[in-house]
Design a protein around this motif. Structure first.
Motif, mmCIF file in Angstrom:
data_model
loop_
_atom_site.group_PDB
_atom_site.id
_atom_site.type_symbol
_atom_site.label_atom_id
_atom_site.label_comp_id
_atom_site.label_asym_id
_atom_site.label_seq_id
_atom_site.Cartn_x
_atom_site.Cartn_y
_atom_site.Cartn_z
ATOM 1 N N ILE A 84 -4.444 9.233 -2.129
ATOM 2 C CA ILE A 84 -4.710 8.054 -1.298
ATOM 3 C C ILE A 84 -3.826 8.125 -0.069
ATOM 4 O O ILE A 84 -2.603 8.136 -0.177
ATOM 5 N N GLY A 85 -4.448 8.195 1.110
ATOM 6 C CA GLY A 85 -3.697 8.155 2.365
ATOM 7 C C GLY A 85 -3.671 6.728 2.878
ATOM 8 O O GLY A 85 -3.468 5.788 2.121
ATOM 9 N N GLY A 86 -3.903 6.550 4.176
ATOM 10 C CA GLY A 86 -3.875 5.209 4.741
ATOM 11 C C GLY A 86 -5.159 4.444 4.450
ATOM 12 O O GLY A 86 -6.190 5.020 4.103
ATOM 13 N N PHE A 87 -5.071 3.113 4.591
ATOM 14 C CA PHE A 87 -6.250 2.267 4.378
ATOM 15 C C PHE A 87 -6.004 0.887 4.961
ATOM 16 O O PHE A 87 -4.851 0.486 5.168
ATOM 17 N N ASP A 88 -7.091 0.177 5.239
ATOM 18 C CA ASP A 88 -7.034 -1.250 5.564
ATOM 19 C C ASP A 88 -7.631 -2.000 4.392
ATOM 20 O O ASP A 88 -8.629 -1.544 3.796
ATOM 21 N N LEU A 89 -7.017 -3.129 4.031
ATOM 22 C CA LEU A 89 -7.460 -3.880 2.834
ATOM 23 C C LEU A 89 -7.440 -5.369 3.139
ATOM 24 O O LEU A 89 -6.440 -5.900 3.643
ATOM 25 N N TYR A 90 -8.543 -6.030 2.855
ATOM 26 C CA TYR A 90 -8.603 -7.487 2.975
ATOM 27 C C TYR A 90 -8.917 -8.071 1.600
ATOM 28 O O TYR A 90 -9.841 -7.622 0.915
ATOM 29 N N LEU A 91 -8.122 -9.052 1.184
ATOM 30 C CA LEU A 91 -8.270 -9.673 -0.141
ATOM 31 C C LEU A 91 -8.707 -11.123 0.010
ATOM 32 O O LEU A 91 -8.152 -11.877 0.819
ATOM 33 N N ASP A 92 -9.702 -11.504 -0.781
ATOM 34 C CA ASP A 92 -10.144 -12.895 -0.819
ATOM 35 C C ASP A 92 -10.318 -13.255 -2.290
ATOM 36 O O ASP A 92 -11.090 -12.609 -2.988
ATOM 37 N N SER A 93 -9.568 -14.232 -2.793
ATOM 38 C CA SER A 93 -9.637 -14.533 -4.221
ATOM 39 C C SER A 93 -9.873 -16.017 -4.467
ATOM 40 O O SER A 93 -9.313 -16.861 -3.777
ATOM 41 N N THR A 94 -10.701 -16.312 -5.462
ATOM 42 C CA THR A 94 -10.891 -17.703 -5.892
ATOM 43 C C THR A 94 -10.250 -17.956 -7.252
ATOM 44 O O THR A 94 -10.495 -18.985 -7.873
ATOM 45 N N VAL A 95 -9.443 -17.001 -7.725
ATOM 46 C CA VAL A 95 -8.692 -17.231 -8.964
ATOM 47 C C VAL A 95 -7.423 -17.987 -8.581
ATOM 48 O O VAL A 95 -6.629 -17.484 -7.785
ATOM 49 N N ALA A 118 -12.077 -5.890 0.249
ATOM 50 C CA ALA A 118 -12.802 -5.010 1.172
ATOM 51 C C ALA A 118 -11.807 -3.957 1.637
ATOM 52 O O ALA A 118 -10.673 -4.294 2.010
ATOM 53 N N ILE A 119 -12.210 -2.691 1.576
ATOM 54 C CA ILE A 119 -11.281 -1.599 1.901
ATOM 55 C C ILE A 119 -11.975 -0.580 2.789
ATOM 56 O O ILE A 119 -13.167 -0.300 2.620
ATOM 57 N N ARG A 120 -11.205 -0.050 3.736
ATOM 58 C CA ARG A 120 -11.662 1.083 4.537
ATOM 59 C C ARG A 120 -10.548 2.117 4.551
ATOM 60 O O ARG A 120 -9.400 1.791 4.874
ATOM 61 N N LEU A 121 -10.891 3.325 4.165
ATOM 62 C CA LEU A 121 -9.888 4.392 4.209
ATOM 63 C C LEU A 121 -9.625 4.758 5.666
ATOM 64 O O LEU A 121 -10.527 4.708 6.499
ATOM 65 N N ARG A 122 -8.375 5.122 5.972
ATOM 66 C CA ARG A 122 -7.988 5.513 7.328
ATOM 67 C C ARG A 122 -7.646 7.000 7.349
ATOM 68 O O ARG A 122 -7.256 7.575 6.336
ATOM 69 N N ALA A 123 -7.760 7.565 8.523
ATOM 70 C CA ALA A 123 -7.475 8.998 8.661
ATOM 71 C C ALA A 123 -5.968 9.265 8.696
ATOM 72 O O ALA A 123 -5.510 10.363 8.398
ATOM 73 N N ASP A 124 -5.176 8.212 9.067
ATOM 74 C CA ASP A 124 -3.720 8.428 9.119
ATOM 75 C C ASP A 124 -3.084 7.920 7.821
ATOM 76 O O ASP A 124 -3.778 7.680 6.839
ATOM 77 N N LYS A 169 -14.956 -10.897 7.270
ATOM 78 C CA LYS A 169 -13.550 -11.246 7.492
ATOM 79 C C LYS A 169 -12.712 -9.975 7.656
ATOM 80 O O LYS A 169 -11.766 -9.938 8.449
ATOM 81 N N PHE A 170 -13.054 -8.956 6.888
ATOM 82 C CA PHE A 170 -12.381 -7.668 7.034
ATOM 83 C C PHE A 170 -12.569 -7.155 8.469
ATOM 84 O O PHE A 170 -11.609 -6.751 9.139
ATOM 85 N N ALA A 171 -13.833 -7.194 8.915
ATOM 86 C CA ALA A 171 -14.150 -6.665 10.253
ATOM 87 C C ALA A 171 -13.435 -7.464 11.338
ATOM 88 O O ALA A 171 -12.952 -6.900 12.327
ATOM 89 N N ALA A 172 -13.346 -8.790 11.131
ATOM 90 C CA ALA A 172 -12.658 -9.624 12.124
ATOM 91 C C ALA A 172 -11.176 -9.264 12.194
ATOM 92 O O ALA A 172 -10.562 -9.282 13.256
ATOM 93 N N ALA A 173 -10.596 -8.915 11.048
ATOM 94 C CA ALA A 173 -9.165 -8.598 11.008
ATOM 95 C C ALA A 173 -8.871 -7.192 11.496
ATOM 96 O O ALA A 173 -7.873 -6.955 12.176
ATOM 97 N N PHE A 174 -9.734 -6.222 11.137
ATOM 98 C CA PHE A 174 -9.392 -4.819 11.355
ATOM 99 C C PHE A 174 -10.322 -4.114 12.340
ATOM 100 O O PHE A 174 -10.162 -2.927 12.605
ATOM 101 N N GLY A 175 -11.349 -4.821 12.854
ATOM 102 C CA GLY A 175 -12.141 -4.279 13.947
ATOM 103 C C GLY A 175 -13.267 -3.339 13.559
ATOM 104 O O GLY A 175 -13.980 -2.841 14.425
ATOM 105 N N GLN A 176 -13.440 -3.077 12.259
ATOM 106 C CA GLN A 176 -14.521 -2.197 11.804
ATOM 107 C C GLN A 176 -15.031 -2.694 10.462
ATOM 108 O O GLN A 176 -14.332 -3.430 9.765
#
Ligand code: ADP
Ligand code: MG
Length: 386
Positions: free
Chosen positions: A112-123, A58-64, A13-20
């Motif tokens: 911490i610089g830039g990042f992409d973050l996708y959250l999925d919670s069942t709480v 799910a997190i991916r650090l970004r260069a910007d 789902k992260f990859a679908a949203a952010f392309g990587q």
């Protein structure tokens, strides 16, 4: 409540949203507080366990220096911002939880610089099971590792608490984050909130033929604006008048004297906290001596104290507790900050269908919204899952 997605699905789902693909996926649980309510910010004792409902990030650090955040939970699409604009005043809505943690970590010098973050919670949110701490602890664990911050679990607890206090604006203690970060499966976390010392206490419900049933009343609370802050203020007033650093320092034997020094309402607030601390200690002792089947009366006494002295229950919670007790529960109480949220019932596993049916019927008869009822078991704390 949908079934929990596996970490690979979260990464997809992260990859679908952010392309990587993400750099990793981290998971942190919600919690049920077995006993010890509103004792944490009074420097007292609590006994929560982590539940098998988790927030995964799910997190991916970004260069910007751009941050992009998305929750699978039907929140309004991708939120994007420049890290330079990050401040408690600019964080709104659900992103205040993950961004609050990032802000606190940056305040502490974590780079911490830039990042992409996708959250999925069942709480479930606002159900008293700490969906907020689950997010904070998953995010804090992730950046701790991704940025090589090297913070201990106890330090991450305080990061989550600061995010909740200083960014979200909810004056909560360390109960929720401690449960989410320190728990292991089959155990509760016995925590001294003054020293932050903790001990894992065996809580093998299945071996004892028991389970804890959660009744989510669907009555939502709002800690940041509701009575939580007022209760906290009452406790601070009580401690000040009694001349102690925190209500932790008032013994049950001191209550008779306290009654003469405090106004009637503040005294009842104080009495709840003082007796609740003792009930936590008693529960830990009874668990060790006689096992979980013997703690029911302590749970039920805790509920009465919250209902009558601390005034944080509501009709739905009281009905859930009474109905469970009348249908085979060994003990029952509201759990969490109160004013709604969930009740828990400790029941013999064989009684689950009867308790469920009775609670559903009682809520329908009373004209209340149908509750969500589910069993929980003591689960592991925050960890990397992919
Ligand atoms: P609790 O911690 O008892 O569940 P809180 O009011 O402290 O209740 O936290 C609930 C808030 O956490 C929600 O209003 C929302 O902002 C945020 N939240 C929880 N789960 C999610 C999710 N899956 N996606 C986005 N935000 C969430
Ligand atoms: Mg919360």
């Amino acid at each position: 409540m949908s079934a929990a997605p596996g970490p690979a699905q979260v990464a997809e789902k992260f990859a679908a949203a952010f392309g990587q693909a993400p750099d990793g996926v981290w998971s942190a649980p919600g919690r049920v507080n077995l006993i010890g309510e509103h004792t944490d910010y009074n420097d007292g004792f609590v006994l929560p366990f982590a539940i098998d409902r988790t927030a995964q990030v799910a997190i991916r650090l970004r260069a910007d220096n751009t941050a992009r955040l998305l929750s699978g939970y039907g929140h309004q699409g991708v939120v994007s911002l420049e890290m330079a604009t990050l401040s408690p005043e600019t964080m709104k809505g659900w992103t205040a939880y993950p961004l609050g943690v990032v802000w606190v970590l940056r305040q502490m010098g974590v780079d911490i610089g830039g990042f992409d973050l996708y959250l999925d919670s069942t709480v479930p949110t606002g159900a008293g099971l700490s969906s907020s701490a689950a997010i904070e602890c998953a995010v804090a664990s992730a950046f701790n590792e991704l940025c090589g911050a090297g913070l201990t679990a106890n330090q991450l607890v305080l990061v989550g608490q600061r995010a909740e206090n200083e960014v979200v604006g909810a004056p909560t203690g360390i109960l929720d984050q401690s449960a989410s970060l320190l728990a292991t499966g089959g155990h509760a976390v016995f925590l001294d909130c003054r020293t932050q010392e903790s001990r894992l206490v065996p809580l093998d419900l299945a071996a004892a033929g028991l389970l804890v049933l959660v009744v989510d009343t669907k009555v939502t609370h709002a800690h940041a604006t509701g009575g939580y802050a007022a209760r906290r203020a009452s406790c601070e007033l009580g401690a000040e008048v009694l001349g102690v650093a925190a209500l932790r320092d008032v013994a049950a034997a001191d209550l008779a004297v306290a009654a003469g020094l405090l106004d009637a309402q503040t005294f009842r607030r104080v009495r709840h906290v003082v007796t609740e601390d003792q009930r936590v200690l008693d529960t830990v002792a009874v668990l060790a001596d006689a096992g979980p089947a013997a703690i029911g009366a302590l749970l039920t006494a805790s509920h009465a104290s919250m209902r009558d002295d601390f005034d944080i229950s509501c009709d739905e919670l009281d009905l859930a507790v009474e109905t469970a007790l009348a249908n085979g529960a060994l003990g029952a109480r509201m759990t969490g900050g109160g004013f709604g949220g969930s009740a828990i019932a400790l029941i013999p596993a064989a009684e689950e269908p009867r308790v469920r049916a009775a609670v559903v019927r009682a809520f329908a008869d009373a004209g209340f919204t149908a509750p969500d009822i589910f069993a929980v078991s003591p689960a592991p704390g925050a960890r990397r899952v992919l």
